[in-house]
Scaffold this active site. Structure first.
Site, PDB file in Angstrom:
ATOM      1  N   ASP A 141       0.707  -1.121   0.038  1.00  0.00           N
ATOM      2  CA  ASP A 141       0.125  -0.076  -0.022  1.00  0.00           C
ATOM      3  C   ASP A 141       0.908   1.266   0.072  1.00  0.00           C
ATOM      4  OD1 ASP A 141      -2.265  -1.396   0.148  1.00  0.00           O
ATOM      5  OD2 ASP A 141      -3.241  -0.822   2.012  1.00  0.00           O
ATOM      6  N   TYR A 360      -7.394   5.469  -3.681  1.00  0.00           N
ATOM      7  CA  TYR A 360      -6.532   4.723  -2.390  1.00  0.00           C
ATOM      8  C   TYR A 360      -7.367   5.588  -1.252  1.00  0.00           C
ATOM      9  CZ  TYR A 360      -2.825   3.952   0.846  1.00  0.00           C
ATOM     10  OH  TYR A 360      -2.112   3.632   2.146  1.00  0.00           O
TER      11      TYR A 360
END
Length: 857
Positions: A141, A360
Site C-alpha cells: 500500500d 486509495y
C-alpha cells in the site's frame, strides 16, 4: 473502462535500467545473470493477482504464493509478516514483567516473524535471496505502513545487507488497470522513499518503546496490589482515551441549571404564527431565562397585548463540503449510518482493492492535483445509475473548472482525495453501496453551485419584549440536488396584513441545561484529527492546527483497541469510558506521565513524524525525544505510591468516622473501602455520604456490566464491609427484603410491597403464577410511587404521561404512559404526536401512529 495495453516488459525495462546504472564489477562464476529478474512484492494476495493481470497473466506460471515469468516474479505479503520482537525474545531478563527490568531501551530493535504467516515469509525469503533476482519492487500500500511492511521483510531476510539489489517503488493511487499501468510506467527509486521509511520505522519503534514500557510498568504497579492485572497502554491509544475520560469527567461535574423559554402565538389580522422570546446578546440571541420571576413578569404583561412587527428577508448560500479524506469519510458514515471507523475503513479498502471503484482510501488530503481536470471529466462521464443525470449536468454546464477548492497541489502529499475511478460495480453489499454512493455524491456535488436560501426574520415587539420568528426556504438547491433536495414548492409563509399582531396565547416551558455530549466515533475522530483543538492558548492552538493523534490509516484501529482492551464500550453511537479507563487515567495523571495523558504532546510527536516524511526533521532527533519520554515515564511509575495522594475527603467525617481519599478510592477509619468508580459509574460525594451513612443507596442507574450493558441496582455495604450489588431476583436460596405495603396486585389482589429495587406482590415472593414484579427504574427513568399506586388500582389503568424513558435500541429518549395488562405485563402506551404548525418551507411529515410495547427487563 478503456485501459492501456500492459505487458510484462514494463518491469523488465525497469530492471535493465537499474542494471545499467550499477558500477561495473569483476564477474565471478556465481555472479548474477546478465538479465536479472524483478521481484514485485504486493501487500496482499488479491493485489498480487491484479498486478499480474496488468503485466499480462498469460506470461506467468502460478506456483505456491508466486507468479513467475521469464523476467518478473510477483508475490505478496499478508500484512505485517515481520514486526519488532517481543521483549522476551530480546533479552532473558524481560521474560518476567518486573519493574526492575525497566526501562527497556534496546540499542537495536530485533525483528521477529509473525508466527501465523511464517510460511509466506519463507516463500518471500527464498525469492529475495535468489541470485537471479536483482531488482526488488515494493508494491505494498502506498503509505507509511506499506513502506514499513516491505522494509521489515527485507531487513529480516537480508539482515540489513542490501547490496546487490536495486529497490524500486510502485506507487498506486487506485487499483484500476490503467492506474496500475501508470504506476509501472512511473516507478520511483527506493532512494526517494528514504524519508517515508524513516518515519515508518520511527512510528514502529516509538510505539514499541512507549507501549511496552508503559504497559509493563503499569501492570507491575497494579499487580503489586495482588494478582496479575495486565494494563495495556500506548503512545496514541492512551492519550485518546484521556480525551474520552476527560469528557466523562466534565459530564460528571456538570450541574444542570433550570431555565425557561417563552413561546407566543400571534394573530396578525387572521394570520397566525409563532414567536420565541429573545433578547439580543451581542451577535447572538439569548432565548433562555434563568429567573422565574422575570418569566412570570413577561407572561403577565404580554398576554393579550398587541405589538408591532418588523420583518427582514435576505438571501444566504451554502457551499458543498470538500472531497473526502479518510477521516471525513469515517465521520460522515458514522453520522449517517452509525458505521464504526473500522467498518468504514474496511469498506473503503474493499472499494479500492477488490472492486477497483474508488481511489486509495488511507489519505489525509481533500484535494486533487491541478492537472486532474481532464480525468475528472472522464470519470464523471462514466457514472451510471441515479447519479448519472447529475454528473452529466455538471459536464454540460462546464462546472468542472480548475478551482483551488478542488484542485490544489499544495494540499496534496502522497495521495489525493478519495474519488470514484469510473468503474461502477454491480455486486456491492448494502453497506458498500452506501459508502460508494457517499463518495460519488460528494465527487459530483463539489462542482455544483451553492444552495441558495431565502432567510426571513420576523421580530414582534410586545410591551418592550421581543419575540423572534425565523424561516428558511430553499430557493435553488444547487449541490443539494445531488442529495435529493429540491426547491420548496410551497413557501407556507403567512403574509402580513399590516405591522400589528396580538399575543393571543403565551406560555413558558421549563428545561435544564445539558452537559457536554458523549463522544461519538465521529466527534472523536474529529478531535483526534487535530489534537491542537484541546489547547486553550489561541496562538499555540493555531500553531498546532496540523497536529493530530494517529494518522487517517491508524485511527480506526486505535479506537477498536480501546474497545478490545475494555477501556471503552459502545452505547449506540456513544463511546463510554469504563471504570478501568477512569482508574488508568486518574493514576497516570497522579504519576504526572504526560506522554500517556497529553493529546497535545502526542500530537506534537505525530507532527514531527510528518516532518520526517518531508525531510524537515531527522529520525535521530525524533527517537532521542521518544527515549527521553520513555525514561521519564518509567521513572514516574517506579516512584509513585498511591498513598502519597492520601488526604481527608471534603465530606469527612461521616458517622463520626474520618474518610480519607486517594486518587482512586475512599477509605474510612473503620476499614470500609469504596472505589470511586463502581460498576462503571462514578458516585457523587452526596451518594458516597448516603452509602456510608445508611450502608445502602439506590436503586441507581448508569452501572455497566463487563460486557458494557447498562443496568440499575441497589448498592450496599455488607457485613464484611464490602461493596455489593443487590437485585430482586427471587432465585432459589435468595431472600427479598420487603418494605412497606404500597397497594394490592390487580391480578390476584395480593399485597404489593416495596423492595430495594422495585415492588413485588406477596404471590411473587411465594413464586405463584400470578405474581407481580414492577421496577423502580425503567429504561433509565425512575417511576414515581404515586404512579405505581395508580397502576395497582386495576389492570389497563394508565399512569400519567411519564417523560424521559431511554430506548435500549435507539438510545433516544421518549415519553409514554405505563399500564399493567391482564397478563401482568408492564406496557407502554404512546400519546398521539402533538400537532405543530409546519416550519416555513418544511415538507409535510407523515402521521405517526401510537403503539403499545412490552417492557422487557
Amino acid at each position: 473502462m478503456a485501459t492501456a495495453k500492459a505487458t510484462d516488459t514494463t518491469a523488465a525495462k525497469a530492471t535493465k535500467t537499474a542494471k545499467a546504472a550499477k558500477p561495473a564489477t569483476k564477474a565471478k562464476k556465481s555472479a548474477v545473470p546478465v538479465e536479472g529478474k524483478t521481484l514485485i512484492i504486493a501487500e496482499k494476495p488479491s493485489v498480487a493477482l491484479d498486478l499480474v493481470k496488468v503485466l499480462g497473466q498469460k506470461n506467468f506460471t502460478k506456483g505456491n504464493g508466486v507468479y513467475e515469468s521469464d523476467t518478473t516474479i510477483v508475490s505478496h505479503a499478508i500484512g505485517h509478516l515481520v514486526e519488532i520482537a517481543d521483549p522476551k525474545e530480546i533479552d532473558e531478563r524481560y521474560k518476567k514483567w518486573e519493574m526492575s527490568t525497566l526501562p527497556m531501551l534496546p540499542e537495536k530493535f530485533p525483528l521477529s516473524a509473525n508466527p501465523t504467516t511464517k510460511s509466506q515469509l519463507s516463500i518471500l525469503s527464498k525469492l529475495i535471496k535468489r541470485k537471479d533476482v536483482t531488482t526488488l519492487v515494493n508494491a505494498c500500500d502506498a503509505g507509511r505502513e506499506g513502506e514499513l511492511i516491505f522494509f521489515y521483510i527485507l531487513d529480516y531476510v537480508l539482515k540489513g545487507k542490501f547490496t546487490g539489489k536495486t529497490i524500486k517503488r510502485l506507487w498506486m493511487q487506485s487499483m484500476t488497470p490503467a492506474a496500475i499501468q501508470e504506476a509501472f510506467d512511473n516507478m520511483r527509486d527506493g532512494a526517494d522513499m528514504e524519508n517515508l521509511k524513516a518515519a515508518a520505522i520511527c512510528r514502529s519503534e516509538a510505539d514499541w518503546l512507549i507501549g511496552m514500557n508503559g504497559s509493563r510498568g503499569l501492570t507491575a504497579y497494579n499487580s503489586s496490589m495482588g494478582g496479575f492485572q495486565i494494563t495495556p497502554c500506548g503512545r496514541v491509544q492512551t492519550p485518546t482515551l484521556a480525551i474520552i475520560v476527560n469528557r466523562e469527567e466534565e459530564r460528571h461535574q456538570f450541574v444542570p441549571k433550570k431555565f425557561w423559554t417563552i413561546e407566543a402565538n400571534f394573530d396578525n389580522s387572521g394570520n397566525n404564527y409563532q414567536g420565541k422570546w429573545f433578547t439580543p446578546n451581542g451577535d447572538s440571541k439569548q432565548k433562555q431565562i434563568f429567573d422565574e420571576a422575570k418569566v412570570q413578569e413577561i407572561l403577565s404583561k404580554c398576554k393579550g397585548k398587541t405589538g408591532t412587527i418588523e420583518e427582514t428577508t435576505a438571501p444566504s448560500f451554502q457551499k458543498c463540503g470538500p472531497l473526502y479524506d479518510l477521516t471525513t469519510l469515517q465521520r460522515e458514515a458514522n453520522n449517517r449510518f452509525g458505521f464504526s471507523a473500522k467498518t468504514t475503513l474496511s469498506i473503503a479498502q474493499a472499494l479500492y482493492e477488490r472492486h477497483k471503484a474508488t481511489t486509495y482510501p488511507r489519505t489525509d488530503s481533500k484535494h486533487l492535483p491541478e492537472d486532474y481536470v481532464g480525468p475528472v471529466k472522464a470519470t464523471l462521464g462514466k457514472i451510471t445509475g441515479s447519479l448519472a443525470t447529475f454528473a452529466q449536468t455538471a459536464l454540460n454546464n462546464n462546472w468542472v473548472v480548475k478551482t483551488p477548492k478542488v484542485f490544489d497541489n499544495k494540499k496534496i502529499s502522497d495521495h489525493f482525495a478519495i474519488i470514484p475511478t469510473g468503474i461502477m460495480p454491480t455486486d456491492l453489499s448494502e453497506a458498500e453501496q452506501k459508502v460508494f454512493n457517499m463518495i460519488c455524491q460528494r465527487f459530483i456535488a463539489v462542482f455544483y453551485p451553492p444552495a441558495k436560501y431565502l432567510n426571513t426574520t420576523r421580530v414582534t415587539t410586545v410591551e418592550n419584549e421581543t419575540f423572534i420568528t425565523e424561516g428558511k426556504i430553499l430557493v435553488e438547491p444547487g449541490f443539494k440536488a445531488v442529495y435529493g433536495k429540491d426547491a420548496d414548492d410551497e413557501a407556507n409563509i403567512p403574509q402580513l396584513k399590516g405591522d400589528k399582531a396580538k399575543a393571543v396565547e403565551i406560555e413558558a416551558k421549563e428545561d435544564f441545561t445539558k452537559p457536554p455530549a458523549h463522544y461519538t466515533e465521529s466527534t472523536l475522530l474529529s478531535m483526534m484529527e487535530s489534537a491542537g483543538k484541546l489547547v486553550e492558548d489561541e496562538e499555540l492552538r493555531d500553531a498546532m492546527k496540523e497536529r493530530g493523534l494517529g494518522t487517517p490509516a491508524t485511527r480506526a484501529a486505535i479506537i477498536e483497541k480501546l474497545v478490545t482492551d475494555k477501556y471503552v464500550v459502545r452505547d449506540g453511537k456513544d463511546m463510554i469510558a469504563t471504570a478501568k479507563a477512569f482508574d488508568l487515567i486518574k493514576v497516570l495523571k497522579a504519576m504526572d506521565i504526560e506522554a500517556l495523558t497529553s493529546p497535545e504532546l502526542t500530537g506534537e510527536w505525530e507532527y514531527k513524524m510528518e516532518q520526517i516524511e518531508k525531510g524537515k526533521e531527522t529520525r535521530e532527533n525524533f527517537m532521542n525525544g521518544i527515549v527521553e519520554m520513555t525514561r521519564t515515564m518509567v521513572k514516574n511509575i517506579k516512584g509513585f505510591k498511591e498513598e502519597s495522594t492520601t488526604g481527608e475527603a471534603s465530606f469527612s467525617p461521616v458517622n463520626g468516622k474520618k474518610v480519607f481519599e486517594t486518587v482512586s478510592r475512599y477509605t474510612t477509619e473503620d476499614g470500609i473501602v469504596i472505589r470511586k468508580m463502581i460498576g462503571g459509574k462514578r458516585l457523587s460525594n452526596e451518594e458516597i455520604v448516603e452509602l456510608l451513612t445508611n450502608h445502602k443507596i439506590g436503586p441507581l442507574t448508569g452501572f455497566r456490566s463487563k460486557k458494557g450493558v447498562e443496568f440499575s441496582a441497589v448498592v450496599i455495604i455488607n457485613d464484611q464491609n464490602k461493596i455489593e450489588f443487590v437485585f430482586d431476583d427471587n432465585k432459589e436460596g435468595s431472600e427479598i427484603e420487603l418494605g412497606q405495603q404500597v397497594g394490592n396486585s390487580p391480578l390476584d389482589n395480593s399485597a404489593v410491597y416495596e423492595t430495594m429495587t422495585g415492588y413485588v406482590s406477596d404471590s411473587y415472593v411465594k413464586k405463584e403464577p400470578s405474581g407481580l414484579q414492577l421496577p423502580k427504574i425503567l429504561l433509565g427513568k425512575e417511576i414515581p410511587l404515586e404512579q405505581i399506586q395508580k397502576m395497582l388500582s386495576g389492570t389497563e389503568v394508565k399512569t400519567e404521561l411519564i417523560k424521559g424513558f431511554r430506548s435500549n435500541k435507539t438510545h433516544r429518549t421518549f415519553d409514554a404512559f405505563l399500564y399493567i395488562d391482564k397478563k401482568g405485563k408492564l406496557k407502554f402506551d404512546f400519546p398521539p404526536r402533538e400537532f405543530k404548525p409546519r416550519r416555513w418551507g418544511a415538507k409535510k411529515a407523515s402521521a405517526s401512529k401510537s403503539s403499545d410495547e412490552d417492557y422487557v427487563p
